[in-house]
Design an enzyme around this catalytic site. Structure first.
Site, mmCIF file in Angstrom:
data_model
loop_
_atom_site.group_PDB
_atom_site.id
_atom_site.type_symbol
_atom_site.label_atom_id
_atom_site.label_comp_id
_atom_site.label_asym_id
_atom_site.label_seq_id
_atom_site.Cartn_x
_atom_site.Cartn_y
_atom_site.Cartn_z
ATOM 1 N N ASN A 225 23.542 59.763 -5.058
ATOM 2 C CA ASN A 225 23.342 59.391 -3.648
ATOM 3 C C ASN A 225 24.422 60.049 -2.789
ATOM 4 O OD1 ASN A 225 25.716 57.605 -3.512
ATOM 5 N ND2 ASN A 225 24.549 56.411 -4.991
ATOM 6 N N LYS A 304 17.630 71.811 -20.637
ATOM 7 C CA LYS A 304 17.212 71.834 -19.234
ATOM 8 C C LYS A 304 15.695 71.631 -19.136
ATOM 9 C CE LYS A 304 16.947 74.709 -15.169
ATOM 10 N NZ LYS A 304 17.029 76.036 -14.605
ATOM 11 N N PRO A 321 23.187 48.331 -15.399
ATOM 12 C CA PRO A 321 23.855 47.039 -15.199
ATOM 13 C C PRO A 321 24.410 46.936 -13.784
ATOM 14 C CG PRO A 321 25.173 48.501 -16.587
ATOM 15 C CD PRO A 321 23.873 49.203 -16.351
ATOM 16 N N ASP A 322 24.531 45.714 -13.279
ATOM 17 C CA ASP A 322 25.168 45.493 -11.982
ATOM 18 C C ASP A 322 26.661 45.276 -12.262
ATOM 19 O OD1 ASP A 322 26.236 44.236 -9.609
ATOM 20 O OD2 ASP A 322 24.163 44.041 -8.958
ATOM 21 N N ILE A 323 27.472 46.237 -11.858
ATOM 22 C CA ILE A 323 28.901 46.210 -12.218
ATOM 23 C C ILE A 323 29.599 44.992 -11.623
ATOM 24 C CG2 ILE A 323 31.100 47.449 -12.030
ATOM 25 C CD1 ILE A 323 29.384 50.045 -11.848
ATOM 26 N N PHE A 340 30.336 45.332 -1.146
ATOM 27 C CA PHE A 340 29.879 45.986 0.079
ATOM 28 C C PHE A 340 28.365 45.873 0.128
ATOM 29 C CE2 PHE A 340 33.160 48.399 2.337
ATOM 30 C CZ PHE A 340 34.244 48.020 1.572
ATOM 31 N N LYS A 354 23.319 38.707 -1.190
ATOM 32 C CA LYS A 354 24.095 39.377 -2.261
ATOM 33 C C LYS A 354 25.381 38.625 -2.593
ATOM 34 C CE LYS A 354 22.233 43.862 -1.561
ATOM 35 N NZ LYS A 354 22.268 45.088 -0.801
ATOM 36 N N LYS A 358 25.481 37.582 -6.411
ATOM 37 C CA LYS A 358 26.420 38.308 -7.260
ATOM 38 C C LYS A 358 27.719 37.522 -7.480
ATOM 39 C CE LYS A 358 24.495 42.814 -6.017
ATOM 40 N NZ LYS A 358 24.662 44.234 -6.264
HETATM 41 O O1 C5P Z 1 23.545 48.324 -4.090
HETATM 42 P P1 C5P Z 1 23.859 46.952 -3.558
HETATM 43 O O2 C5P Z 1 23.560 46.796 -2.108
HETATM 44 O O3 C5P Z 1 23.308 45.834 -4.424
HETATM 45 O O4 C5P Z 1 25.450 46.845 -3.656
HETATM 46 C C1 C5P Z 1 26.122 45.653 -3.326
HETATM 47 C C2 C5P Z 1 27.450 45.621 -4.046
HETATM 48 O O5 C5P Z 1 27.202 45.629 -5.458
HETATM 49 C C3 C5P Z 1 28.379 46.792 -3.789
HETATM 50 O O6 C5P Z 1 29.670 46.251 -3.742
HETATM 51 C C4 C5P Z 1 28.205 47.706 -5.007
HETATM 52 O O7 C5P Z 1 29.381 48.430 -5.320
HETATM 53 C C5 C5P Z 1 27.904 46.696 -6.097
HETATM 54 N N1 C5P Z 1 26.987 47.189 -7.162
HETATM 55 C C6 C5P Z 1 27.446 47.278 -8.460
HETATM 56 N N2 C5P Z 1 26.617 47.690 -9.464
HETATM 57 C C7 C5P Z 1 25.345 47.997 -9.200
HETATM 58 C C8 C5P Z 1 24.853 47.908 -7.888
HETATM 59 C C9 C5P Z 1 25.718 47.521 -6.881
HETATM 60 O O8 C5P Z 1 28.648 47.012 -8.704
HETATM 61 N N3 C5P Z 1 24.547 48.384 -10.186
#
Ligand code: C5P
Length: 416
Positions: A225, A304, A321-323, A340, A354, A358
């Site tokens: 991105n 490739k 995964p969502d970090i 953010f 969120k 989260k």
């Molecule tokens: O992409 P999104 O709007 O859900 O991001 C919200 C927050 O979650 C941000 O702080 C982003 O760094 C974090 N995030 C993450 N791992 C992901 C998606 C988002 O840590 N896979």
């Protein structure tokens, strides 16, 4: 480059550049000490800063704009109603560009004008319009400095959070001896540097993710991105200046981390997660400023991928995964977890969702549909949201925004 010269050059940069990439407006007013603004400009630039000079009419009687232009390497701004100058960089843009504004020398009259909030000249307008910290270095005759009017004005500026630098005492241009001399430019620079080191997070460890992640499709192509990483890098610098041990887990970007920040370079979301888990063990704050790629290709081709005459291609993506959510629910969860939310619509509602989903303490919500701020821009604005509070942060440089956010987080941490 010859090796010895190279080393010396690097040493010199390492020693000197304590204000690297920091944007200063120097406001010069009508005082005999105006010539010292020339030296101040040089000293700031020597420390790696960018300088734009705003001169009042009175200042131009003491020193020429040409001198200041040559030293700052930028056009000098003198008029509020100069359409050409306003078209190049209007007073609002100039005020937002600044990471700090220093009025030096500040005459007795200019101080009184700042107290009144006058905006009938460019300097007054910039000082009113800037979200950046403001410094004032007075310079005047000792009698004028001692007068109740001046002392009361200085008190008002201090109460408003403006930092007063000096004045010095000694012999004056008019022959008097006493307080009222402009601080030496080198002393002003040292005071500025010291004021950026707040110590608000002394003894704390902050971990920040920044930039985009990349998910490979094959050895050549990837999904990613437009994140520039600027916000995360600005946060890292603000944490370092606040005295924190700072770990920056960064996707591929073109930013330079402030010397002293521990940088861990990663590419994929999985790598960013693993580095974040390792770094947050025992950390006090985790800030997820990275724009993480949420979905990755199910398989990565070993070679490739060739077009080979095909007109379409199907790509199966699987969730990453969502970090931040993982960190926020882990056994080693830092005291504060801050996310953010870059949104294009219903910013506050999505951000609040969120925050809850989260398990975050704060979320910084910003509208990325506004081209003037966000992703690749040097400026940003938004709202720092917690369960029971919202703090609106006006458009400012990412550095000023980062410093404001970090001061807020430090306050919260100390109250927790
Ligand atoms: O992409 P999104 O709007 O859900 O991001 C919200 C927050 O979650 C941000 O702080 C982003 O760094 C974090 N995030 C993450 N791992 C992901 C998606 C988002 O840590 N896979």
């Amino acid at each position: 480059m010859n090796a010895t010269f190279g080393v010396n050059f690097l040493l010199c940069i390492g020693q000197m550049a304590r204000l690297l990439n920091r944007n200063f407006i120097i406001g010069v007013t009508g005082s005999i000490a105006a010539y010292k603004a020339a030296e101040l400009t040089r000293e700031l630039i020597r420390e790696g800063a960018s300088v734009r000079v705003v001169m009042t009419e009175g200042a131009c009687e003491f020193i020429t704009p040409l001198t200041m232009q040559a030293l700052s390497g930028n056009p000098v701004h003198t008029g509020l109603l100069d359409t050409e100058a306003e078209a190049a960089m209007g007073h609002i843009e100039l005020a937002r560009w600044a990471d700090s504004v220093i009025v030096a020398p500040a005459s007795a009259d200019s101080i009184a004008r700042l107290v009144q909030g006058r905006a009938d000249d460019l300097l007054g307008a910039c000082v009113l319009a800037t979200p950046a910290p403001i410094f004032v270095a007075p310079a005047m005759n000792q009698e004028m400095w001692a007068k109740a009017a001046t002392q009361e004005n200085i008190g008002v500026l201090r109460e408003r959070g403006i930092e007063i630098l000096g004045p010095d005492s000694g012999s004056q241009a008019c022959g008097d001896i006493g307080a009222g001399r402009l601080l030496e430019p080198t002393e002003i620079v040292e005071s500025l540097i010291a004021s950026f080191s707040t110590g608000d997070l002394a003894g704390k460890h902050v971990v920040i993710t920044a930039g985009p992640t990349r998910e490979p499709l094959c050895p050549v192509r990837y999904i990613s991105n437009r994140s520039s990483g600027k916000m995360g890098y600005a946060l890292a610098e603000a944490c370092l200046n606040a005295g924190a041990r700072t770990t920056l887990i960064s996707g591929p970007v073109h930013c330079d981390a402030a010397p002293g920040v521990d940088v861990v370079e990663v590419e994929t979301t999985r790598e960013m997660l693993e580095a974040s888990m390792t770094a947050t063990d025992g950390a006090d704050i985790f800030i997820g400023a990275a724009a993480v790629v949420d979905f990755k290709p199910e398989t990565v081709a070993a070679q490739k991928i060739k077009r080979a005459g095909s007109e379409s291609m199907e790509l199966k993506l699987v969730a990453n995964p969502d970090i931040i959510a993982t960190i926020a629910t882990s056994d080693t969860r830092p005291n504060l977890v801050v996310g953010f939310a870059a949104e294009t619509n219903d910013v506050s509602a999505y951000a609040r969702d969120k925050l809850k989903r989260k398990n975050l303490d704060f979320i910084f919500a910003n509208d990325v549909s506004d081209k003037a701020i966000g992703f690749n821009s040097d400026s940003n604005a938004g709202t720092l949201i917690s369960a029971n509070n919202e703090i609106v942060m006006a458009v400012s440089s990412k550095r000023v925004l980062a410093e404001t956010m970090i001061a807020e987080l430090a306050k919260h941490l100390s109250e927790k």
